[in-house]
Enzyme design. Structure first.
Site, PDB file in Angstrom:
ATOM      1  N   THR A 159      -4.692  -3.510   6.710  1.00  0.00           N
ATOM      2  CA  THR A 159      -5.017  -2.672   6.194  1.00  0.00           C
ATOM      3  C   THR A 159      -7.052  -2.428   5.758  1.00  0.00           C
ATOM      4  OG1 THR A 159      -4.009  -2.447   3.921  1.00  0.00           O
ATOM      5  CG2 THR A 159      -3.140  -1.878   5.585  1.00  0.00           C
ATOM      6  N   LYS A 185      -0.644 -10.010   4.232  1.00  0.00           N
ATOM      7  CA  LYS A 185      -1.554  -8.704   4.007  1.00  0.00           C
ATOM      8  C   LYS A 185      -2.010  -8.928   2.983  1.00  0.00           C
ATOM      9  CE  LYS A 185      -1.836  -4.874   3.734  1.00  0.00           C
ATOM     10  NZ  LYS A 185      -1.970  -3.916   2.279  1.00  0.00           N
ATOM     11  N   THR A 196      -0.235  -4.882  -4.266  1.00  0.00           N
ATOM     12  CA  THR A 196      -0.089  -4.192  -2.905  1.00  0.00           C
ATOM     13  C   THR A 196       0.085  -4.965  -1.175  1.00  0.00           C
ATOM     14  OG1 THR A 196      -1.105  -2.357  -1.741  1.00  0.00           O
ATOM     15  CG2 THR A 196      -2.240  -3.786  -3.012  1.00  0.00           C
ATOM     16  N   GLU A 282     -11.147  -7.195  -1.942  1.00  0.00           N
ATOM     17  CA  GLU A 282     -11.692  -6.003  -2.006  1.00  0.00           C
ATOM     18  C   GLU A 282     -13.138  -6.189  -2.816  1.00  0.00           C
ATOM     19  OE1 GLU A 282      -8.465  -2.732  -0.543  1.00  0.00           O
ATOM     20  OE2 GLU A 282      -9.942  -2.582  -2.629  1.00  0.00           O
ATOM     21  N   ASN A 406     -13.082   1.511  -2.758  1.00  0.00           N
ATOM     22  CA  ASN A 406     -11.822   2.810  -2.340  1.00  0.00           C
ATOM     23  C   ASN A 406     -12.047   3.731  -2.747  1.00  0.00           C
ATOM     24  OD1 ASN A 406      -9.538   0.606  -3.342  1.00  0.00           O
ATOM     25  ND2 ASN A 406     -10.915  -0.595  -4.109  1.00  0.00           N
ATOM     26  N   SER A 411     -11.490   7.716   4.025  1.00  0.00           N
ATOM     27  CA  SER A 411     -13.001   8.553   4.772  1.00  0.00           C
ATOM     28  C   SER A 411     -11.943   7.499   6.174  1.00  0.00           C
ATOM     29  CB  SER A 411     -13.944   7.532   4.651  1.00  0.00           C
ATOM     30  OG  SER A 411     -13.992   8.407   3.594  1.00  0.00           O
TER      31      SER A 411
END
Length: 411
Positions: A159, A185, A196, A282, A406, A411
């Site tokens: 993702t 992942k 997650t 991230e 985040n 978007s």
């Protein structure tokens, strides 16, 4: 950019006899990206898993748990199906119906019962799963089923990951070699129980179902339940271990040398896959190991380690290479170990002794702390001086990029 994480080399990902993998571009959220994966298993395979403890667990998680709990002789799990782009979480009865429709469609194509399929989803929460696109992509995924398709499989479950995560290993047990290959992942919304993340690890060993059920739980507690990026527990987290039963090695009991060897091999690979998630956190720029030693029990060591790793003040200081290390002491103090005697506590940053017996080490120089904090890999070590228990977790810093990712995720 992941922290010191080389890209996996497709040729180095070893095929595991008894499992085939196929992918497709189903357009579930975005066009022209791999977003659907099918893993077909030999009828000799056993499968076990652990899942998120989030009360809003996704529809596919609910169905996986139901199908695994209902396993019966002669009707093993025959396939796994994974989609990205949509979590099918927070979708109520409609979401559960779509997860069941997914299982039924794949079962029809493979000639088995829907209860022999395990579904997995990851992506945006609270949006309806476009099950028509998913089902339409299944024939394509089945058409390219191959044993050596692990790299494409890793790409298909991404993702916000910046790169695929995959690894292989081999181990010899009783003179016979078994193969292990896994993919994972995850990059954000990462916290134990689970995170997650999705993790799939396969071996060709033959493992009895009760043994595999125990192994997956114990391995998760030492790998995927030892990572955190931002303190958020997601709705879709799943870690699955598959033993295809095609090799000569059999593991039928826990109290055996064979189990010990298999456990060590699975744990090592699972830890590698878990650490890849943290390295690709991230916006991460630093990979941080937090070890708490000399505790009375593992639980209190973990409490303190997670308190440090979840602190936004600690994490942003590490991003800035700012040796404001009193923030670590504060996080230790509010971790919830009420009888902690801080006068016995010692804190180290790699080789630098920062706090001695609960106060600043007279020999500590801020320049030494800053030298360590500028590194891309850092170890925080806390010695509590109250026992023999130890716990280690892995985390990363918190950067401007994390907020950007985040803020723009949908978007």
């Amino acid at each position: 950019m992941a922290v010191n994480l080389p890209l996996p080399i497709p040729e180095n990902l070893t095929a595991v006899a008894g499992i085939e993998l196929g992918h497709a571009e189903a357009g579930i959220r975005k066009a022209d990206r791999k977003d659907l994966l099918v893993m077909k298993l030999a009828p000799t395979a056993t499968v076990a898993g652990v899942f998120t403890k989030n009360r809003f667990c996704a529809a596919p998680v609910q169905l996986c748990k139901e199908h695994l709990a209902g396993l019966r002789p002669g009707a093993p799990i025959r396939a796994l199906v994974v989609n990205t782009g949509n979590a099918n979480a927070g979708t109520g009865e409609s979401g559960l119906a779509k997860a069941k429709e997914t299982c039924a469609a794949l079962a029809d194509l493979l000639g088995c019962a829907p209860t022999q399929i395990l579904p997995f989803s990851t992506g945006v929460i609270l949006e309806p799963l476009p099950v028509d696109r998913l089902v339409a992509g299944l024939p394509k995924a089945i058409s390219n089923l191959k044993t050596d398709n692990w790299h494409n499989a890793a790409l298909s479950i991404m993702t916000t990951d910046t790169q695929p995560k995959a690894a292989s290993s081999k181990v010899t047990i009783n003179g016979q070699t078994i193969t292990l290959t896994g993919i994972s992942k995850g990059a954000g919304m990462i916290k134990p129980n689970m995170a997650t993340m999705l993790g799939f690890l396969a071996t060709d060993a033959k493992v009895a179902q009760p043994v595999l059920d125990r192994l997956v739980k114990d391995v998760a507690d030492r790998s995927f339940n030892c990572i955190t990026i931002d303190g958020d527990t997601s709705t879709n987290d799943s870690f699955i271990v598959i033993a295809t039963g095609t090799a000569a090695v059999e593991v039928n009991a826990i109290d055996t040398p064979e189990y010990k060897a298999l456990f060590a091999a699975v744990q090592a690979l699972a830890q590698a896959l878990a650490q890849m998630i943290v390295r690709d956190g991230e916006g991460a720029t630093k990979f941080i190991t937090v070890t708490v030693e000399e505790g009375r029990n593992v639980e209190e060591c973990r409490k303190i380690a997670y308190s440090i790793a979840h602190s936004p003040l600690v994490k942003t200081a590490f991003f800035a290479s700012d040796p404001n290390l009193g923030r670590i002491l504060a996080a230790i103090g509010y971790a919830g170990v009420d009888d902690l005697d801080v006068t016995q506590l010692n804190l180290y940053l790699d080789d630098v002794w920062v706090a001695k017996n609960g106060g600043r080490n007279p020999d500590y120089q801020e320049a030494d702390g800053q030298r360590v904090m500028k590194q891309s890999e850092i170890t925080i070590r806390v010695r509590l001086g109250r026992g023999d228990a130890v716990s280690t977790i892995w985390t990363c810093d918190l950067s401007h990029e994390y907020v950007t990712i985040n803020a723009d995720y949908r978007s």
